[in-house]
Design a protein around this motif. Structure first.
Motif, PDB file in Angstrom:
ATOM      1  N   LEU A   1     -11.137 -16.737 -26.664  1.00 51.44           N
ATOM      2  CA  LEU A   1     -11.107 -17.371 -25.343  1.00 51.44           C
ATOM      3  C   LEU A   1     -10.554 -18.784 -25.461  1.00 51.44           C
ATOM      4  N   HIS A   2      -9.539 -19.092 -24.679  1.00 52.39           N
ATOM      5  CA  HIS A   2      -8.923 -20.415 -24.679  1.00 52.39           C
ATOM      6  C   HIS A   2      -8.695 -20.863 -23.243  1.00 52.39           C
ATOM      7  N   GLY A   3      -8.787 -22.159 -23.030  1.00 48.27           N
ATOM      8  CA  GLY A   3      -8.538 -22.691 -21.693  1.00 48.27           C
ATOM      9  C   GLY A   3      -8.334 -24.188 -21.737  1.00 48.27           C
ATOM     10  N   SER A   4      -7.908 -24.738 -20.630  1.00 46.82           N
ATOM     11  CA  SER A   4      -7.706 -26.180 -20.509  1.00 46.82           C
ATOM     12  C   SER A   4      -7.833 -26.574 -19.044  1.00 46.82           C
TER      13      SER A   4
ATOM     14  N   GLY B   1      -3.233 -13.614 -22.589  1.00 44.54           N
ATOM     15  CA  GLY B   1      -4.481 -13.868 -23.275  1.00 44.54           C
ATOM     16  C   GLY B   1      -4.471 -13.313 -24.694  1.00 44.54           C
TER      17      GLY B   1
ATOM     18  N   PHE C   1      -6.441 -25.732 -13.924  1.00 42.29           N
ATOM     19  CA  PHE C   1      -6.972 -25.222 -15.178  1.00 42.29           C
ATOM     20  C   PHE C   1      -6.247 -23.928 -15.527  1.00 42.29           C
ATOM     21  N   ASP C   2      -6.343 -23.527 -16.776  1.00 46.27           N
ATOM     22  CA  ASP C   2      -5.891 -22.205 -17.199  1.00 46.27           C
ATOM     23  C   ASP C   2      -6.912 -21.637 -18.173  1.00 46.27           C
ATOM     24  N   LEU C   3      -7.000 -20.313 -18.199  1.00 43.84           N
ATOM     25  CA  LEU C   3      -7.993 -19.651 -19.019  1.00 43.84           C
ATOM     26  C   LEU C   3      -7.470 -18.284 -19.440  1.00 43.84           C
TER      27      LEU C   3
ATOM     28  N   TYR D   1      -5.205 -13.520 -18.499  1.00 42.68           N
ATOM     29  CA  TYR D   1      -4.800 -14.930 -18.463  1.00 42.68           C
ATOM     30  C   TYR D   1      -4.600 -15.323 -16.997  1.00 42.68           C
TER      31      TYR D   1
ATOM     32  N   PHE E   1      -4.194 -19.028 -14.178  1.00 46.04           N
ATOM     33  CA  PHE E   1      -4.192 -20.485 -13.989  1.00 46.04           C
ATOM     34  C   PHE E   1      -4.269 -20.808 -12.491  1.00 46.04           C
TER      35      PHE E   1
ATOM     36  N   GLY F   1      -8.186 -14.850 -22.397  1.00 45.40           N
ATOM     37  CA  GLY F   1      -9.053 -14.276 -23.418  1.00 45.40           C
ATOM     38  C   GLY F   1      -9.060 -12.761 -23.358  1.00 45.40           C
TER      39      GLY F   1
END
Length: 399
Positions: free
Chosen positions: A20-23, A16, A53-55, A67, A69, A57
């Motif tokens: 904050l990032h995710g997909s 991370g 998904f992954d996230l 981090y 997923f 931050g």
């Protein structure tokens, strides 16, 4: 070192950051896009879905990050045109007078022939040749034969068409946390899980030829990197891996629990009564036979790598210790038994075009039989490794 004689692949898990990032993603396939099998009356069931998904931050800005997923996979497929060869109702009653079946002979009438060798009398009941009297039909064989439906197609072979299915599920989850103690000290910890059961069924369900598999895996890793100086770096690694897998077929869930078909049929002795024996009779489908296997494996590791740049030398030192523990049946276990039936048991000795494997089965005239058993196995192995390496750059073009 590292318990490998070949290459080693190193990979780095994503971490991370301060933002904050995710997909998220999804892939879907279903029967709306599938065509019908040429030999089938309906479109087969083929569903496939992969999603996740992954996230990542911050938990504490510039200090602690997370981090994670998740990946899910689902697939279901079927074949509505799976062919089987099943015993006809007449065969189960001992009647093998249908055209195309060679003459069958009574093994209990075997006597010495007038010109040497042996001879037998052809089966006959109430004036009908190739019919086994009801008193000579094995009740054990009858029980197994009646587990299956009657053919739904004409003919002696490939006379049943049905729906076979398979499905699998997979769930993968990983969570990782990174913490910076200082600009020169970083700790990383991660935990991952995987669960991937699968089921395969014949047209007769899970008990009569189906199989299941259920592998599970868990992994925990801790890494600590410490920059001692501009030329010295130390890396400490701790990890634990756990793997558990079970596989079963024909309706058993352990070595002692199952469909109890052997017991219901009347098979005894060394045969495990909780499952279903394997039967081979000239290609006629009578189940695949029960089987059970499991294995549990765990590995704990502790390692340290120290790197030191000194002039033209890049020095590396390290150690690794591992502890392996494995327990399981690990294959080779057949306590449910298997039986093979050939034409010879119901044929005329010395005559090739005689006898019928299915008739030998109805008689209970076994040609071959196997039974295997071994205790559970355990394997414990500690491992210790050391290494030292000097990467010396003698000149700009010579290392």
């Amino acid at each position: 070192y590292g318990r490998t004689s070949g290459g080693v692949v190193m990979f780095v898990q994503k971490s991370g950051k301060n933002s904050l990032h995710g997909s998220a993603f999804e892939y879907d396939r279903n029967t709306d896009f599938d065509a019908r099998n040429f030999f089938a009356k309906t479109v087969g069931l083929d569903h496939q879905n992969e999603f996740g998904f992954d996230l990542g931050g911050p938990l504490r800005r510039d200090k602690t990050f997370f981090y994670g997923f998740y990946d899910g996979f689902r697939t279901d497929s079927s074949n509505p045109a799976t062919y089987y060869s099943l015993l006809t109702p007449q065969m189960i009653q001992g009647n093998f007078s249908a055209p195309g079946i060679p003459p069958i002979y009574n093994p209990s009438t075997t006597v010495s022939g007038p010109n040497g060798g042996f001879t037998r009398q052809q089966f006959s009941y109430q004036g009908n040749l190739n019919v086994i009297p009801p008193t000579e039909v094995s009740p054990i064989s009858t029980y197994f034969a009646n587990l299956f439906p009657s053919p739904n197609l004409p003919g002696l072979t490939n006379n049943y068409i049905g729906l076979s299915t398979s499905g699998s599920r997979s769930d993968d989850l990983m969570i990782k946390v990174d913490h910076n103690f200082s600009p020169t000290s970083r700790l990383s910890a991660s935990e991952s899980f995987q669960n991937a059961p699968s089921v395969n069924e014949t047209a007769f369900g899970l008990i009569l030829g189906g199989s299941t598999s259920h592998p599970k895996e868990e992994r925990a890793i801790i890494n600590w990197e410490k920059t001692i100086s501009n030329s010295k770096l130390n890396h400490v690694m701790l990890s634990f891996n756990f793997y558990d897998s079970t596989g079963a077929s024909d309706g058993v869930t352990s070595f002692t629990k199952g469909n109890n078909i052997n017991s219901k049929a009347g098979l005894g002795g060394l045969i495990n009564p909780s499952g279903m024996t394997g039967i081979s009779a000239g290609g006629y489908y009578l189940g695949a036979g029960s089987g059970f296997n499991f294995i549990r494996h765990s590995v704990g590791e502790i390692g340290d790598d120290f790197s030191w740049i000194r002039g033209a030398h890049q020095l590396q030192f390290g150690f690794l210790t591992e502890h392996h523990y494995t327990i399981g049946s690990q294959g080779g276990v057949g306590p449910y038994g298997s039986f093979g039936f050939q034409p010879a048991e119901s044929g005329l000795p010395g005559t090739s075009n005689s006898g019928f494997a299915a008739a030998s089965f109805l008689l209970g005239a076994v040609g071959t039989a196997t039974w295997t058993q071994q205790p559970l196995q355990a394997w414990v192995m500690p491992y210790y490794g050391l290494y030292a390496q000097d990467h010396w750059k003698i000149r700009h073009n010579l290392t």
